[in-house]
Design a protein around this motif. Structure first.
Motif, short mmCIF file in Angstrom:
data_model
loop_
_atom_site.label_atom_id
_atom_site.label_comp_id
_atom_site.label_asym_id
_atom_site.label_seq_id
_atom_site.Cartn_x
_atom_site.Cartn_y
_atom_site.Cartn_z
N GLU A 159 0.80 -1.25 -0.08
CA GLU A 159 0.15 0.07 -0.02
C GLU A 159 0.99 1.22 0.11
OE1 GLU A 159 -3.45 -0.03 -0.38
OE2 GLU A 159 -2.97 -2.15 -0.74
N TYR A 160 2.10 1.12 0.69
CA TYR A 160 3.05 2.56 0.84
C TYR A 160 3.56 2.78 -0.63
CZ TYR A 160 6.33 5.37 2.67
OH TYR A 160 7.23 6.57 2.86
N THR B 195 2.18 3.66 -3.26
CA THR B 195 1.59 4.76 -3.81
C THR B 195 2.28 5.80 -3.20
OG1 THR B 195 -0.67 3.55 -3.59
CG2 THR B 195 -0.71 5.93 -3.86
N LYS B 196 2.67 6.09 -2.25
CA LYS B 196 3.53 7.19 -1.47
C LYS B 196 4.66 7.69 -2.35
CE LYS B 196 1.17 7.64 2.22
NZ LYS B 196 0.15 8.76 2.32
N LEU B 197 5.03 6.59 -3.32
CA LEU B 197 6.12 6.89 -4.34
C LEU B 197 5.61 7.20 -5.49
CD1 LEU B 197 7.59 5.28 -1.76
CD2 LEU B 197 9.20 4.66 -3.61
N HIS C 80 7.73 17.95 -5.56
CA HIS C 80 7.18 16.74 -5.85
C HIS C 80 8.35 15.54 -5.66
CE1 HIS C 80 3.06 17.52 -6.63
NE2 HIS C 80 3.40 18.07 -7.84
N THR D 74 9.13 15.58 -1.73
CA THR D 74 8.20 14.21 -1.46
C THR D 74 8.46 12.83 -1.71
OG1 THR D 74 6.44 15.93 -1.64
CG2 THR D 74 5.77 13.78 -1.35
N ALA E 134 9.71 9.70 0.94
CA ALA E 134 9.17 8.54 0.88
C ALA E 134 9.94 7.22 0.43
CB ALA E 134 8.03 8.45 -0.08
N LYS F 147 11.96 6.18 3.66
CA LYS F 147 11.28 5.55 4.53
C LYS F 147 11.31 4.18 4.20
CE LYS F 147 9.14 8.85 6.82
NZ LYS F 147 9.38 9.32 8.15
#
Length: 230
Positions: free
Chosen positions: A110-111, A113-115, A134, A137, A141, A144
Motif C-alpha cells: 500500500e505504501y 502509492t506514496k512513491l 514533488h 516528497t 518516501a 522511509k
C-alpha cells in the motif's frame, strides 16, 4: 499459509475468461499484469483511452480508474485487490508463509502509492518549482522504505512477491528518468538501488514494460505539458 481455495469456488474459471481493463503506462495496471505473468496466468488485456473513457466502462466502474478486472459476472476494481485475486486463483502464493510477514508485505504494498503519485506528479510538472516540490516528497518516501529494507534481492529475500510487483513500476520510471533526463532519484539509497536492479531485470517486469514504454512516457509527458518533455 493462505486458506485453501474452496473447490466449489468458481474464481479460477472466472479468471481464465477475465479481461484486464488497462492503460499502457499506468503503473497500477503494470503491477497486476506482473503478478499475472509471475503466476503463469495468460490474462487478456484491453486498453482504453483514459482521456475518453468508454461509456460501458464508466457504467461499471465506481471509480473510473484502471485497472479493472471484468470476469463477465464480476467487475473487480483496485489494483491491490486484483493482484490478490489473481494470486489466490492460481497455484502457489506470492506472499510470505508467515502471517506477520504477509501483513508487513501488504502494508508496504500500500505504501508504494506514496512513491508512485509524487513520482508521476514530478514527471508531469509544468514548472521547476512544482517538479522540485514533488521530487522532495518522493525522496522522503523513498528514504522511509530504504530504512525498512532488510533483505535481498527482493523485499522478502529470494522469493519475488506481490510487494515487489507493486514497486517495479517505480523503478522502471527511475531508470527512465536516469537514462533519458540524467535525473538520479536513487542517489544515496544503496538498498533501493540494489532492489531496483533486481526488479528492472526481471522477465515479468521487462515483458510488461515493453520496448515502446519509454516512448509512451515521453508522449504522455509532452501531452501534459511537462517541463521534462522532449
Amino acid at each position: 499459509m493462505l486458506d485453501a481455495i474452496d473447490p466449489t469456488d468458481q474464481a479460477p474459471t472466472l479468471l481464465k475468461d477475465s479481461v484486464l481493463i488497462s492503460f499502457p503506462i499506468c503503473p497500477f495496471v503494470a503491477r497486476a499484469r506482473i503478478v499475472a505473468i509471475e503466476k503463469g496466468v495468460d490474462i487478456k488485456v484491453r486498453f482504453i483511452d483514459l482521456a475518453n473513457k468508454p461509456s460501458w466502462f464508466l457504467e461499471r466502474s465506481p471509480t473510473g480508474t484502471v485497472p479493472a478486472l471484468d470476469t463477465g459476472t464480476h467487475f473487480i476494481f483496485e489494483s491491490s485487490v486484483i493482484s490478490e485475486f489473481i494470486d489466490e486463483c492460481s497455484d502457489g502464493s506470492l506472499h510470505p508463509a508467515l502471517a506477520a510477514d504477509r501483513a508487513l508485505s501488504r502494508a508496504w504494498t500500500e505504501y508504494a502509492t506514496k512513491l508512485l503519485m509524487p513520482q508521476y506528479m514530478m514527471m508531469m510538472a509544468g514548472s521547476q518549482a512544482e517538479m522540485d516540490q514533488h521530487r522532495t516528497t518522493l525522496r522522503t518516501a523513498m528514504g522511509k522504505i530504504e530504512a525498512a529494507l532488510t533483505a535481498k534481492p527482493y523485499f522478502n529475500g529470494d522469493d519475488f512477491a506481490i510487494v515487489d510487483a507493486a514497486y517495479a513500476p517505480v523503478f522502471v520510471r527511475t531508470a527512465f528518468l536516469l537514462k533519458t533526463r540524467s535525473i538520479d532519484l536513487l542517489v544515496g539509497l544503496p538498498k533501493l538501488q540494489y532492489w531496483a536492479a533486481a526488479l528492472t531485470e526481471r522477465h515479468s517486469v521487462c515483458q510488461v514494460h515493453g520496448p515502446d514504454h519509454y516512448d509512451q512516457l515521453d508522449e504522455h509527458m509532452a501531452q501534459r505539458g511537462s517541463i521534462l518533455a522532449g
